[in-house]
Design a protein around this motif. Sequence first.
Motif, PDB file in Angstrom:
ATOM      1  N   VAL A 186       0.660  30.958  24.007  1.00  0.00           N
ATOM      2  CA  VAL A 186       1.740  30.288  24.756  1.00  0.00           C
ATOM      3  C   VAL A 186       2.370  29.189  23.907  1.00  0.00           C
ATOM      4  CG1 VAL A 186       2.237  28.857  26.765  1.00  0.00           C
ATOM      5  CG2 VAL A 186       0.699  30.806  26.959  1.00  0.00           C
ATOM      6  N   LEU A 187       1.479  28.388  23.287  1.00  0.00           N
ATOM      7  CA  LEU A 187       1.990  27.282  22.477  1.00  0.00           C
ATOM      8  C   LEU A 187       2.713  27.801  21.251  1.00  0.00           C
ATOM      9  CD1 LEU A 187      -1.040  24.860  22.755  1.00  0.00           C
ATOM     10  CD2 LEU A 187       1.177  24.637  23.852  1.00  0.00           C
ATOM     11  N   GLY A 188       2.270  28.922  20.762  1.00  0.00           N
ATOM     12  CA  GLY A 188       2.940  29.517  19.601  1.00  0.00           C
ATOM     13  C   GLY A 188       4.385  29.810  19.908  1.00  0.00           C
ATOM     14  N   GLN A 189       4.638  30.210  21.129  1.00  0.00           N
ATOM     15  CA  GLN A 189       6.023  30.468  21.515  1.00  0.00           C
ATOM     16  C   GLN A 189       6.824  29.164  21.547  1.00  0.00           C
ATOM     17  OE1 GLN A 189       5.483  32.288  25.307  1.00  0.00           O
ATOM     18  NE2 GLN A 189       4.689  34.191  24.448  1.00  0.00           N
TER      19      GLN A 189
ATOM     20  N   TYR B  62      11.550  11.397  28.906  1.00  0.00           N
ATOM     21  CA  TYR B  62      10.086  11.408  28.782  1.00  0.00           C
ATOM     22  C   TYR B  62       9.467  12.168  29.949  1.00  0.00           C
ATOM     23  CZ  TYR B  62       5.283   9.793  28.443  1.00  0.00           C
ATOM     24  OH  TYR B  62       3.924   9.766  28.349  1.00  0.00           O
TER      25      TYR B  62
ATOM     26  N   GLU C  66       6.051  26.507  19.943  1.00  0.00           N
ATOM     27  CA  GLU C  66       6.112  25.886  18.623  1.00  0.00           C
ATOM     28  C   GLU C  66       7.225  26.454  17.778  1.00  0.00           C
ATOM     29  OE1 GLU C  66       2.366  25.986  16.774  1.00  0.00           O
ATOM     30  OE2 GLU C  66       1.580  24.305  17.939  1.00  0.00           O
TER      31      GLU C  66
ATOM     32  N   ARG D 293      -5.407  11.095  24.271  1.00  0.00           N
ATOM     33  CA  ARG D 293      -5.171  12.189  25.226  1.00  0.00           C
ATOM     34  C   ARG D 293      -6.429  12.524  26.009  1.00  0.00           C
ATOM     35  NH1 ARG D 293      -0.725  15.869  23.786  1.00  0.00           N
ATOM     36  NH2 ARG D 293       0.650  14.712  22.414  1.00  0.00           N
ATOM     37  N   ARG D 294      -6.238  12.954  27.237  1.00  0.00           N
ATOM     38  CA  ARG D 294      -7.362  13.418  28.044  1.00  0.00           C
ATOM     39  C   ARG D 294      -7.769  14.807  27.577  1.00  0.00           C
ATOM     40  NH1 ARG D 294      -4.382  12.871  33.556  1.00  0.00           N
ATOM     41  NH2 ARG D 294      -2.746  13.595  32.153  1.00  0.00           N
TER      42      ARG D 294
ATOM     43  N   GLN E 153      -0.877   7.348  22.794  1.00  0.00           N
ATOM     44  CA  GLN E 153      -1.921   7.256  23.819  1.00  0.00           C
ATOM     45  C   GLN E 153      -3.053   8.244  23.516  1.00  0.00           C
ATOM     46  OE1 GLN E 153      -0.354   8.071  27.624  1.00  0.00           O
ATOM     47  NE2 GLN E 153      -2.239   7.583  28.692  1.00  0.00           N
TER      48      GLN E 153
ATOM     49  N   ARG F 237       9.689  15.650  29.827  1.00  0.00           N
ATOM     50  CA  ARG F 237       8.884  16.177  28.711  1.00  0.00           C
ATOM     51  C   ARG F 237       9.747  16.702  27.581  1.00  0.00           C
ATOM     52  NH1 ARG F 237       4.192  13.859  29.299  1.00  0.00           N
ATOM     53  NH2 ARG F 237       4.039  13.501  31.497  1.00  0.00           N
TER      54      ARG F 237
ATOM     55  N   VAL G  95       8.419  14.192  24.330  1.00  0.00           N
ATOM     56  CA  VAL G  95       6.984  13.937  24.127  1.00  0.00           C
ATOM     57  C   VAL G  95       6.383  15.117  23.380  1.00  0.00           C
ATOM     58  CG1 VAL G  95       6.662  12.434  26.082  1.00  0.00           C
ATOM     59  CG2 VAL G  95       6.470  14.894  26.376  1.00  0.00           C
TER      60      VAL G  95
END
Lengths: 316, 661
Positions: free
Chosen positions: B49-52, B655, B54, B35-36, B33, B658, B661
């Motif tokens: 935050v995402l590094g954690q 899903y 990841e 993404r917004r 899809q 989360r 996804v």
Amino acid sequence: MDQTAASTQAAQAGFDQQFLKQLEYLHIVAKKVFAGKSRAERRSRGQGSGIEFADHRDYTAGDDLRYLDWSVYGRMDRLLLRLFEQEEDLHIYLLIDRSASMRLGGRPDQPLLRRSSEGRIAKLGYAAQLTAALAYVGLANLDRVAIYGLGERLSAELPASRGKGQIFKVFDFLAGLTPDGKTDLRTAIGEFVQRIKRRGIAIVVSDFYDHNGYEEGLNLLRYHRFEPAAIQIIDPVELNPPLRGDLEIVDMETGELREVTLSQSLIAAYKREHDAYCETLAAFCKSRSVSYIRAETAIPFDELTLRVLRQGGFIR
Amino acid sequence: MTPLTLLGLPWGQLLPIAATGTAALTLLYVLRQRRRRLEVPFSPLWQKVLGQSEAQSLWQKLLRVLSLLLQLLVLALLTVSLGDPRLGRSTEGRSLVLLVDASASMQALVPALPGKTRLDLTRAAAEELIRGLHGDDLGVVVQLDGRPAPLGGFSDDERELLSQLGQVTARDTTADLQAGLLLAQALLQGRPRPQIILFSDGGFDESALGSQPSGVEVRFVPLPKSAQLRPTDGNAAITSFAVRRYRRNRLSYEVLLQLSYFPAPGSSTTAKQATLQLYQEGALVDVQKLDLVPGEQTRKLYPSLSGAGTHLEAVLSLSDGDIDLLPVDNHAFAVLPERKRVRLLLVTRGNLFLEGALLAASAGEENHLLIDKVAPTAYSDEKAARYDAVLFDAWTPQQPPDAHAIYLDPQGDTSPFEIAKTVTAPYLSDLDEQHPVLRWVSLADINMSRASVFRLGSFDRPLAQMLKDPIVIAREQPGPAGVRRSVALGFDVRQSDLPLRVAFPVLLMNAMDWFAGDVDEDLGSFRTGQTLVVPLRNGQKTKAPDSRIAQMKQVNLLLPSGQLTTVPVHEGIVKLYGEQAGFYNLQVPELLRGFALALNLAAAEESSVLVRSELRLQKTVLRAPDAGQPALKRTLWPYLLLVALLLLLIEWWTYHRRWTV
């Protein structure tokens, strides 16, 4: 500018007459004493013609006989000259962040200084209102107030001026600011300290989202004997994004893209990270005697000015 | 355990569906899809935050692949479901042939259950057995009538077996139990735990119960007690409706009706009053009141009936109050055969014995044999073609005529019958008395001075032989102009004592009847459950070329039910199997005529409506079938769909949590 136009402009900036009256009773607190050129309502290191006694010194030929302390001469048989504290004007430098990240909270179809029907306002708009209020406080106290725009460089300037009558120039200047570019406090403040030789209070109004770090910029002010103060503008929405799910987050300044699936746990982690960032900034300021105030755009700026800044000892 | 089988779509169709679905799912997964967008003021915080998170990226990727795998698994399950897969059978399962009696007696009414027939009750019993079958049992339904046939393939599917059972239709024929058992035995050949389950009223002839199939167990499900005969029950029937020609006058007929009343065991022997009605072409021509004595046959004769091609129908009905269980045998049908005159060309140099015999054969009130005599010198093929038959007396033409023929002592190279040798003073040791030509004829003590021994051709059948040397033969040769029949006698009748015997004119008459196709004594009607052979012939008003008849491939047939169907024609002959009593009409527009046939049940073993609660085959009492044990149904698609649904729920849940996804 006639009185009607001026009132309209003030109203557009969120100032009404009552608020302005209240501002007139305030003045910006300076922890240090700076030497001014003109006589004003502030103490200065220089002794002069003020009314508050400061010290004595030996009389030398040519001194004004009117300041001889005759009572001391009567008791101690010495000619001592009475010294008074000279009241001088203060230089207040308002450094407002006009980088792209300050656009957050605003809508493209709406003036920066006005809140939307949902009660939101762009961070730059909020910062401009706050700057205008501080400027008014300074101008009302016959301080010299100058405003500079910060971005990747020192990008805009309203030269120092005195007197309440200058407030409309302030409004004009602030209304002309548009958010753009990256934040680079070190470069912009570096240019500021190089250019400005007259020391004074330097109030940095910014979100302090500097990819290269805010520390060096604030330190530059300290190193050049300015009295820095930091007001951090935060939009509550940036703490709690309205969207969830699969998103593509875009950095407003760098345009950097990143795919993310925004979940509740991720937002909680982000909030923790943001709090830590703000705490780090606060701790940095505290450790270096830099006044620090965190201002959320959700708080009406008059409340911020009249209550929060006073409680923080920022103004009195 | 046999491997998994597919009863739905074959692999050839399933694989393209799976491939297309997999490609579509993978494409959608890759595209994903759009993404917004969310503008953030300071992405380094998010990166941190995402590094954690990841740190778990490998796991996240695996979860995403897991999502795709779940969807592919769901697709695979749905695709395989389309194939209707079945588990293989275990060795515990039985192989069953459900032999369901559909003979005429199964149409008998059950007085205790108004509106129900024996077949209804039998079908209900078979349905109950099918519903209780063991999960590993495999079965097939065979309809037991005059020509037993399976109504489908072996199946473990309850619906399929019930569908087969629903096709069982009662016929107006007898049941050929031995043929049914042999068929069932052949069907069960090589299958595990074979068993035949016979559903019947048990009304079989004793001769049919003589043998039991080897290696296969036979079980018997009788009619329920509610269908047992009561003393007041009985059945009136027309057991025979026959027409025959008079031997002397081939153009006149007599009609015989044979009537019976079959009482229930233990009932009184009081005669039952009945009414017999005779209809001719739908018009009532005779009504008679009769007394039918239980267990005895009553005959009714209608002499000297005339009217070729006339449809006759006899209707028997009991007086009010008497129960008549089987309606189908209360009606009987007959068609008076057409009157045929036979034109015979006699080619002879003069033979008084022969002419006398022919004169005797054709004598009567109405002469059906028209004889023309010519000398061999006046004979021609064109002339012969105008006759139904040609008789060659001690003379052989250059080529066979385009007609049926009788050859007396054929000789020479042009003879259609090859002579192997000549014997003197022969005697006839082997006679084929079953052949229509030799019916009522005795040639055993015929004296001859000389005879030719024929060499048999592929269409020849020896009628009389001397120690395997054929002297009299019959030939039935198909050709472009139709079937040509001929009879050859290897001796000159004048050099034998045959003309002095009664057998001679009878032999000639039989040959004429054989040529004409009239070989049955009982004309006018046939029994159901038999294959009838109907030669298509020209009518009296038209003379279509025989080649045209031979080229016909099919003709229309109007059944007694009113249904119009087509039947194949092979070399001018129609073969049809009648399983319904009534009139059959073959419609041949090319010949400007139709052929009417009448078929009757005419089976005492069916009309007796006997009910047996116990059946013996070779003195062995047939036991009731074992009750089925509940077991896992081997139909897998509901389970596959259930698993697919479960997987979809898991995928949906993960899903929205989360995870994937």
